[in-house]
Design a protein around this motif. Sequence first.
Motif, PDB file in Angstrom:
ATOM      1  N   TYR A 185      -3.013  14.577   9.808  1.00  0.00           N
ATOM      2  CA  TYR A 185      -2.979  14.210   8.619  1.00  0.00           C
ATOM      3  C   TYR A 185      -0.964  13.296   8.960  1.00  0.00           C
ATOM      4  O   TYR A 185      -0.487  12.981   8.408  1.00  0.00           O
ATOM      5  CB  TYR A 185      -3.654  14.882   6.903  1.00  0.00           C
ATOM      6  CG  TYR A 185      -5.047  14.342   7.393  1.00  0.00           C
ATOM      7  CD1 TYR A 185      -5.163  13.944   6.016  1.00  0.00           C
ATOM      8  CD2 TYR A 185      -5.730  15.850   7.328  1.00  0.00           C
ATOM      9  CE1 TYR A 185      -6.505  13.933   5.921  1.00  0.00           C
ATOM     10  CE2 TYR A 185      -6.939  15.824   7.421  1.00  0.00           C
ATOM     11  CZ  TYR A 185      -7.645  14.593   5.982  1.00  0.00           C
ATOM     12  OH  TYR A 185      -8.626  14.156   6.095  1.00  0.00           O
ATOM     13  N   THR A 186      -0.748  15.062   9.185  1.00  0.00           N
ATOM     14  CA  THR A 186       0.644  14.455   9.646  1.00  0.00           C
ATOM     15  C   THR A 186       0.916  13.410  10.694  1.00  0.00           C
ATOM     16  O   THR A 186       1.586  12.927  10.135  1.00  0.00           O
ATOM     17  CB  THR A 186       0.699  15.763   9.877  1.00  0.00           C
ATOM     18  OG1 THR A 186       1.100  16.735   9.414  1.00  0.00           O
ATOM     19  CG2 THR A 186       3.001  15.060  10.655  1.00  0.00           C
ATOM     20  N   GLY A 215      -4.418   9.786   5.081  1.00  0.00           N
ATOM     21  CA  GLY A 215      -5.864   9.298   5.269  1.00  0.00           C
ATOM     22  C   GLY A 215      -5.959   7.838   6.794  1.00  0.00           C
ATOM     23  O   GLY A 215      -5.334   7.863   7.389  1.00  0.00           O
ATOM     24  N   GLY A 216      -7.195   7.326   6.494  1.00  0.00           N
ATOM     25  CA  GLY A 216      -7.488   6.727   7.186  1.00  0.00           C
ATOM     26  C   GLY A 216      -7.230   5.183   6.315  1.00  0.00           C
ATOM     27  O   GLY A 216      -6.472   4.539   7.058  1.00  0.00           O
ATOM     28  N   THR A 217      -7.998   4.957   5.532  1.00  0.00           N
ATOM     29  CA  THR A 217      -7.947   3.328   4.963  1.00  0.00           C
ATOM     30  C   THR A 217      -6.886   2.794   4.415  1.00  0.00           C
ATOM     31  O   THR A 217      -6.338   1.764   4.691  1.00  0.00           O
ATOM     32  CB  THR A 217      -9.064   3.499   3.516  1.00  0.00           C
ATOM     33  OG1 THR A 217     -10.680   3.693   4.365  1.00  0.00           O
ATOM     34  CG2 THR A 217      -9.810   2.007   3.544  1.00  0.00           C
ATOM     35  N   PHE A 220      -4.917   1.575  -2.146  1.00  0.00           N
ATOM     36  CA  PHE A 220      -5.711   0.638  -0.990  1.00  0.00           C
ATOM     37  C   PHE A 220      -5.897   2.036  -0.465  1.00  0.00           C
ATOM     38  O   PHE A 220      -4.591   3.265  -0.501  1.00  0.00           O
ATOM     39  CB  PHE A 220      -4.678   0.804  -0.337  1.00  0.00           C
ATOM     40  CG  PHE A 220      -4.995  -0.409   1.265  1.00  0.00           C
ATOM     41  CD1 PHE A 220      -6.445   0.602   1.367  1.00  0.00           C
ATOM     42  CD2 PHE A 220      -4.686  -1.769   1.216  1.00  0.00           C
ATOM     43  CE1 PHE A 220      -7.194  -0.948   2.671  1.00  0.00           C
ATOM     44  CE2 PHE A 220      -5.572  -2.503   1.937  1.00  0.00           C
ATOM     45  CZ  PHE A 220      -6.948  -2.749   2.836  1.00  0.00           C
ATOM     46  N   GLY A 221      -7.303   3.053  -0.233  1.00  0.00           N
ATOM     47  CA  GLY A 221      -7.606   4.182  -0.059  1.00  0.00           C
ATOM     48  C   GLY A 221      -8.313   4.691  -1.746  1.00  0.00           C
ATOM     49  O   GLY A 221      -7.667   4.383  -2.296  1.00  0.00           O
ATOM     50  N   VAL A 232     -13.706   5.332   6.344  1.00  0.00           N
ATOM     51  CA  VAL A 232     -13.116   5.577   8.532  1.00  0.00           C
ATOM     52  C   VAL A 232     -13.040   6.995   8.149  1.00  0.00           C
ATOM     53  O   VAL A 232     -12.823   7.184   9.452  1.00  0.00           O
ATOM     54  CB  VAL A 232     -11.985   4.382   8.168  1.00  0.00           C
ATOM     55  CG1 VAL A 232     -12.397   3.446   7.632  1.00  0.00           C
ATOM     56  CG2 VAL A 232     -10.761   5.164   7.745  1.00  0.00           C
ATOM     57  N   GLY A 233     -12.744   7.802   7.708  1.00  0.00           N
ATOM     58  CA  GLY A 233     -13.210   9.476   8.386  1.00  0.00           C
ATOM     59  C   GLY A 233     -11.414   9.764   9.236  1.00  0.00           C
ATOM     60  O   GLY A 233     -11.044   9.975  10.251  1.00  0.00           O
ATOM     61  N   ALA A 234     -10.345   9.256   7.765  1.00  0.00           N
ATOM     62  CA  ALA A 234      -9.024   9.449   8.117  1.00  0.00           C
ATOM     63  C   ALA A 234      -8.270   8.659  10.092  1.00  0.00           C
ATOM     64  O   ALA A 234      -8.008   9.258  10.436  1.00  0.00           O
ATOM     65  CB  ALA A 234      -9.159  10.894   8.230  1.00  0.00           C
TER      66      ALA A 234
END
Length: 393
Positions: free
Chosen positions: A146-147, A109-111, A8-9, A68-70
């Motif tokens: 990110y954390t 990240g986002g996805t 995923f991602g 989704v840009g994080a």
Amino acid sequence: MKLAMIGFGQAGGKILDRFLEYDQRTGSEIVRAAVAVNSAKADLMGLKNIPEENRVLIGQARVKGHGVGADNELGAEIAEEDIDEVQGAIDSIPVHEVDAFLVIAGLGGGTGSGGAPVLSKHLKRIYTEPVYGLGVLPSQDEGGIYTLNAARSFQTFVREVDNLMVFDNDAWRKTGESMEGGYSEINEEIVKRFGILFGAGEIEPGGEVGESVVDSSEIINTLSGGGVSTVGYAAEEVSREKKGLLSRFTGDDDGADDGMDAANTTNRITSLVRKAALGRLTLPCEIDGAERALLVMSGPPKYLNRKGIERGRKWLEEQTGSMEVRGGDYPVSESGFVASVILLSGVTNVPRIKELQQVAIEAQDNIDDIRQQSEENLHRLVEDDEDELEPLF
Ligand SMILES: Nc1nc2c(ncn2[C@@H]2O[C@H](COP(=O)(O)OP(=O)(O)OP(=O)(O)O)[C@@H](O)[C@H]2O)c(=O)[nH]1
């Protein structure tokens, strides 16, 4: 052990791609099916080994194939909305032939961070096979968002899978290396460790000459009970020329020379077990208190013996304090290495996770402060001081 793997991602997809390459290279056949899911079209196109029809683009209506840009809340939402499309790809998997699902994602990240827990929850609802997660923590220099993403996703992911195996990019970061070069090495490390672990359960008892071959049910039992897992690894090259000279029989009651070889074999195994448990783990932690463990010794059968594995297993019992330490071998005749892989399941003393959560809370507070301040600043900019102007509507 045969797995249906879902990447995923971007990180998830790349690691899955690498697992397929590993499978082809070593003939271990652990990936029974591979599906990549992403909200970024370019990431899906960059994959090499995953069949085109098994690449699923989600969230097209919302993010138009650009990722989704994080934003992992958005990642979770689009996974929820487009779960039927992901299920469509999973429908083509012969699920009766797999022992478990493995959902792989980078948690920063986002996805993948948002989507992997959503998919895991869905899979657990539909199938009886265990659903495992492989979650990658971001390195500390990636920054606050990110954390924060990783800390929130970690909490959710652990809850939704039967076991979350964790790999910490931070523990494996090398300075002065390009991101891509670095990831390539890191991904190789990931597939090597998990490849040996899952490959062990794929050897048919009696197929290769093994004394006590690891069965996939032993992997499943070690992972059952939930929680978080980490994996240790150590290997030693065995010279190929000498292999032929060494005794074929490494049992305890061989002749004098063979007895000598058996002692060497036993010592090598116990030393590799120590190195694997005390060296760098995929998620650094205190091994004392791990609930369950599985020791896999892989290599040419003549370098593996029951006594060594038994000693290694006992040592692991002492170190972890666990009553559930399993062990066995994974004979690979043509290998030039003897390797020890240790799965430590149900680890709870993990300072790295506590640090991650602390930094995440600080980042969350900062983000809230900045958002509030910028609202006030914008208000001050747009409104005239005496409130004499009227907006149009
Ligand atoms: N080990 C490893 N980690 C990676 C790799 N690529 C990215 N990461 C990590 O995974 C995190 C998430 O990144 P991505 O997977 O690119 O994000 P995504 O899930 O595609 O989400 P968006 O790009 O935000 O839509 C990063 O913060 C990195 O820590 C990789 O090839 N290997």
